[in-house]
Design an enzyme around this catalytic site. Structure first.
Site, PDB file in Angstrom:
ATOM      1  N   GLU A 230      52.189  37.776  37.930  1.00 38.54           N
ATOM      2  CA  GLU A 230      51.550  37.263  36.707  1.00 38.54           C
ATOM      3  C   GLU A 230      50.116  36.799  36.964  1.00 38.54           C
ATOM      4  O   GLU A 230      49.221  37.046  36.151  1.00 38.54           O
ATOM      5  CB  GLU A 230      52.383  36.100  36.142  1.00 38.54           C
ATOM      6  CG  GLU A 230      52.009  35.668  34.754  1.00 38.54           C
ATOM      7  CD  GLU A 230      52.288  36.735  33.689  1.00 38.54           C
ATOM      8  OE1 GLU A 230      51.309  37.345  33.246  1.00 38.54           O
ATOM      9  OE2 GLU A 230      53.450  36.942  33.305  1.00 38.54           O
TER      10      GLU A 230
ATOM     11  N   ASP B 274      37.194  44.724  38.363  1.00 34.10           N
ATOM     12  CA  ASP B 274      38.312  43.768  38.336  1.00 34.10           C
ATOM     13  C   ASP B 274      39.096  43.836  37.020  1.00 34.10           C
ATOM     14  O   ASP B 274      40.330  43.971  37.037  1.00 34.10           O
ATOM     15  CB  ASP B 274      37.752  42.354  38.618  1.00 34.10           C
ATOM     16  CG  ASP B 274      38.798  41.295  38.497  1.00 34.10           C
ATOM     17  OD1 ASP B 274      39.527  41.048  39.470  1.00 34.10           O
ATOM     18  OD2 ASP B 274      38.925  40.700  37.400  1.00 34.10           O
TER      19      ASP B 274
ATOM     20  N   GLY C  87      40.198  30.799  39.024  1.00 32.50           N
ATOM     21  CA  GLY C  87      40.201  29.486  39.647  1.00 32.50           C
ATOM     22  C   GLY C  87      41.500  29.228  40.392  1.00 32.50           C
ATOM     23  O   GLY C  87      42.543  29.797  40.066  1.00 32.50           O
TER      24      GLY C  87
ATOM     25  N   VAL D 231      42.936  30.669  45.951  1.00 32.40           N
ATOM     26  CA  VAL D 231      44.238  30.686  45.257  1.00 32.40           C
ATOM     27  C   VAL D 231      45.337  30.067  46.122  1.00 32.40           C
ATOM     28  O   VAL D 231      46.180  29.307  45.630  1.00 32.40           O
ATOM     29  CB  VAL D 231      44.620  32.127  44.826  1.00 32.40           C
ATOM     30  CG1 VAL D 231      45.931  32.130  44.065  1.00 32.40           C
ATOM     31  CG2 VAL D 231      43.519  32.749  43.969  1.00 32.40           C
TER      32      VAL D 231
ATOM     33  N   ILE E 173      47.384  32.931  32.048  1.00 32.85           N
ATOM     34  CA  ILE E 173      48.014  33.369  30.776  1.00 32.85           C
ATOM     35  C   ILE E 173      49.259  34.212  31.084  1.00 32.85           C
ATOM     36  O   ILE E 173      49.159  35.216  31.786  1.00 32.85           O
ATOM     37  CB  ILE E 173      47.049  34.224  29.922  1.00 32.85           C
ATOM     38  CG1 ILE E 173      45.708  33.518  29.739  1.00 32.85           C
ATOM     39  CG2 ILE E 173      47.673  34.553  28.581  1.00 32.85           C
ATOM     40  CD1 ILE E 173      44.686  34.343  28.957  1.00 32.85           C
TER      41      ILE E 173
ATOM     42  N   LYS F 198      45.228  41.822  42.306  1.00 35.55           N
ATOM     43  CA  LYS F 198      45.214  42.851  41.247  1.00 35.55           C
ATOM     44  C   LYS F 198      44.777  44.214  41.729  1.00 35.55           C
ATOM     45  O   LYS F 198      45.351  45.230  41.348  1.00 35.55           O
ATOM     46  CB  LYS F 198      44.347  42.414  40.058  1.00 35.55           C
ATOM     47  CG  LYS F 198      42.977  41.900  40.383  1.00 35.55           C
ATOM     48  CD  LYS F 198      43.019  40.427  40.537  1.00 35.55           C
ATOM     49  CE  LYS F 198      41.754  39.774  40.955  1.00 35.55           C
ATOM     50  NZ  LYS F 198      41.400  38.684  40.098  1.00 35.55           N
TER      51      LYS F 198
ATOM     52  N   GLU G 221      35.151  37.196  42.569  1.00 33.03           N
ATOM     53  CA  GLU G 221      35.809  37.865  43.683  1.00 33.03           C
ATOM     54  C   GLU G 221      34.924  37.722  44.923  1.00 33.03           C
ATOM     55  O   GLU G 221      33.710  37.519  44.816  1.00 33.03           O
ATOM     56  CB  GLU G 221      35.980  39.356  43.364  1.00 33.03           C
ATOM     57  CG  GLU G 221      37.050  39.643  42.342  1.00 33.03           C
ATOM     58  CD  GLU G 221      38.427  39.176  42.786  1.00 33.03           C
ATOM     59  OE1 GLU G 221      38.890  39.565  43.863  1.00 33.03           O
ATOM     60  OE2 GLU G 221      39.051  38.387  42.053  1.00 33.03           O
TER      61      GLU G 221
ATOM     62  N   LYS H 282      43.149  45.079  36.156  1.00 33.04           N
ATOM     63  CA  LYS H 282      44.092  44.302  35.337  1.00 33.04           C
ATOM     64  C   LYS H 282      44.616  45.120  34.157  1.00 33.04           C
ATOM     65  O   LYS H 282      45.807  45.060  33.830  1.00 33.04           O
ATOM     66  CB  LYS H 282      43.401  43.038  34.831  1.00 33.04           C
ATOM     67  CG  LYS H 282      43.071  42.092  35.977  1.00 33.04           C
ATOM     68  CD  LYS H 282      42.082  41.041  35.570  1.00 33.04           C
ATOM     69  CE  LYS H 282      41.869  40.045  36.673  1.00 33.04           C
ATOM     70  NZ  LYS H 282      40.778  39.114  36.386  1.00 33.04           N
TER      71      LYS H 282
ATOM     72  N   GLY I 198      34.467  29.294  42.496  1.00 32.53           N
ATOM     73  CA  GLY I 198      35.655  30.044  42.935  1.00 32.53           C
ATOM     74  C   GLY I 198      36.177  31.012  41.885  1.00 32.53           C
ATOM     75  O   GLY I 198      37.300  31.476  41.979  1.00 32.53           O
TER      76      GLY I 198
END
Ligand SMILES: NC(=O)c1ccc[n+]([C@@H]2O[C@H](COP(=O)([O-])OP(=O)(O)OC[C@H]3O[C@@H](n4cnc5c(N)ncnc54)[C@H](OP(=O)(O)O)[C@@H]3O)[C@@H](O)[C@H]2O)c1
Length: 393
Positions: free
Chosen positions: A122, A194, A295, A16, A129, A98, A183, A198, A180
């Site tokens: 975000e 995960d 990604g 990231v 999104i 997260k 996790e 979220k 990628g």
């Protein structure tokens, strides 16, 4: 509104972090520049000039010229320490972690109020999104009934490869890791942790309720076998790992479970690393958000959007916290499930309220029936690796 120039101190330069760097360097018109990047391993080869890098977090956290800390590391405890120190030091923060956010939602909320500094995240929920900002700004709480969908890119990638391309589970997982999407610890994806992190974050922004991840049932896709896949195909369905939170009789119910999804359903068309979120409100009914859910550059674009939002002093207001009728978490929900097992006695069918189908062969058995979420969550038989469940709505 006046735009200010933002000096960034970034933590993490993995998938990231590098995605953000790429997006930032290709985006014109954003008044942000990278001052320093803190990483863990100083000897790793980096694709950009070594003068950017440090392993000393104080070079960012104690530098008064850095006004935004961007936290993109894969260590939950260190991430919380970095984010809370940054807020205490009067820096705005953007994070995509997260797990760290979900496990510390209350403390992070308190820190934001106490130090009057914003924390935006975000990229932590569905990568590209913009769902948190929509829940914050657009949806009035009285009208919102539920938020549900696919919010884990790597499991959706695996399920798509299994259902659309007949690949096997382990090769699809390896490919998701290479790309990628997974996790660092892939069990967080395939066991449904995960998406649980979220949905805890989405639930706070949708309904104003703090829910700890440990209170939420998650069951992933790692037990899926050929029998389950044929069962889904025979019924004209695919399988999707769905995270859900919805209002129910003045409370809120939430879980992450694999679902049989009919081919006609909107979520059935969400493929590969894409995520899809359905927001249901009383009058607008269903609205559907789709976009890349994993990604480097997809998540980096959400992180950049948060950085950009800081230039016009945007912050989450958490308007739904403290509303007059706060919603509490309930586990009281009846679910229709398919339960597959191999031997009689491996499961306790007494836990079901009713059964509508029963199948037995020398190798596999299954039942379809109604069971309460609270029972399912406590069921010791569900720990048996030879047992699998799928929700049938
Ligand atoms: N990958 C995705 O699609 C995605 C999507 C949304 C959110 N996220 C979240 O974003 C975060 C980063 O994910 P990622 O996929 O980029 O991870 P990653 O590729 O494994 O990279 C992690 C980075 O964190 C650095 N790091 C670890 N501990 C550190 C510490 N204590 N101080 C400073 N740097 C440290 C590592 O340094 P070295 O380079 O020196 O090892 C590395 O650069 C995670 O919380 C993840 O859950 C990921």
């Amino acid at each position: 509104m006046e735009k200010k120039i933002i000096n960034l101190g970034i933590f993490g330069f993995g998938c990231v972090g590098q995605g953000l760097y790429e997006v930032l360097s290709k985006t014109k018109g954003i008044n942000a520049r990278v001052r320093k990047i803190c990483i863990k391993h100083p000897d790793k080869q980096r694709p950009i000039d070594s003068s950017y890098f440090t392993t000393d977090q104080h070079e960012i956290l104690d530098d008064p010229s850095i006004d935004v800390v961007v936290e993109l590391i894969n260590d939950t405890e260190a991430a919380f320490q970095i984010v809370s120190t940054a807020l205490r030091n009067g820096k705005a923060v953007v994070s995509a972690s997260k797990r760290m956010i979900a496990e510390n939602l209350r403390s992070l909320y308190d820190l934001q109020q106490l130090h009057r500094m914003p924390l935006l995240y975000e990229g932590a929920c569905c990568a590209s999104i913009p769902v948190i900002r929509n829940l914050e700004e657009y949806y009035d709480n009285d009208l919102l009934n539920g938020v549900e969908g696919i919010c884990n890119g790597s499991t959706n990638y695996i399920l798509s490869k299994i259902f659309e391309e007949h690949q096997d589970f382990s090769s699809a997982l390896s490919r998701a890791q290479e790309l990628g999407f997974a996790e660092s610890d892939p069990s967080l994806d395939i066991e449904g942790f995960d998406p649980k992190f979220k949905i805890c974050i989405l639930l706070l922004h949708a309904f104003g309720t703090f829910v700890k991840p440990a209170e939420v049932m998650n069951f992933g896709i790692s037990r899926l076998n050929d029998f389950d896949i044929s069962f889904a195909r025979q019924r004209g369905c695919t399988i999707k790992l769905i995270a859900k939170c919805r209002k129910q009789n003045g409370n809120v119910v939430t879980y992450v479970l694999p679902h049989l999804v009919p081919r006609s359903h909107l979520l059935s068309d969400v493929q590969n690393e894409y995520n899809g979120i359905l927001v249901e409100s009383t009058f607008a009914e269903n609205q559907f958000f789709v976009g890349k859910g994993a990604g480097g550059t997809a998540t980096g674009s959400a992180v950049l959007s948060d950085i950009s939002a800081l230039t016009y002093n945007y912050r989450y207001e958490y308007k739904k916290i403290g509303q007059s009728n706060p919603l509490s978490l309930t586990q009281n929900l009846q679910l229709k499930i398919y339960l597959r097992y191999t031997e009689a006695g491996q499961v306790d069918l007494e836990d079901f309220d009713s059964l509508s189908e029963k199948y037995e062969s020398s190798e596999n058995r299954y039942v379809v029936g109604l069971i309460n979420l609270s029972r399912l969550r406590e069921a010791s038989w569900l720990k048996n690796p030879g047992v699998n469940i799928l929700v049938m709505d």
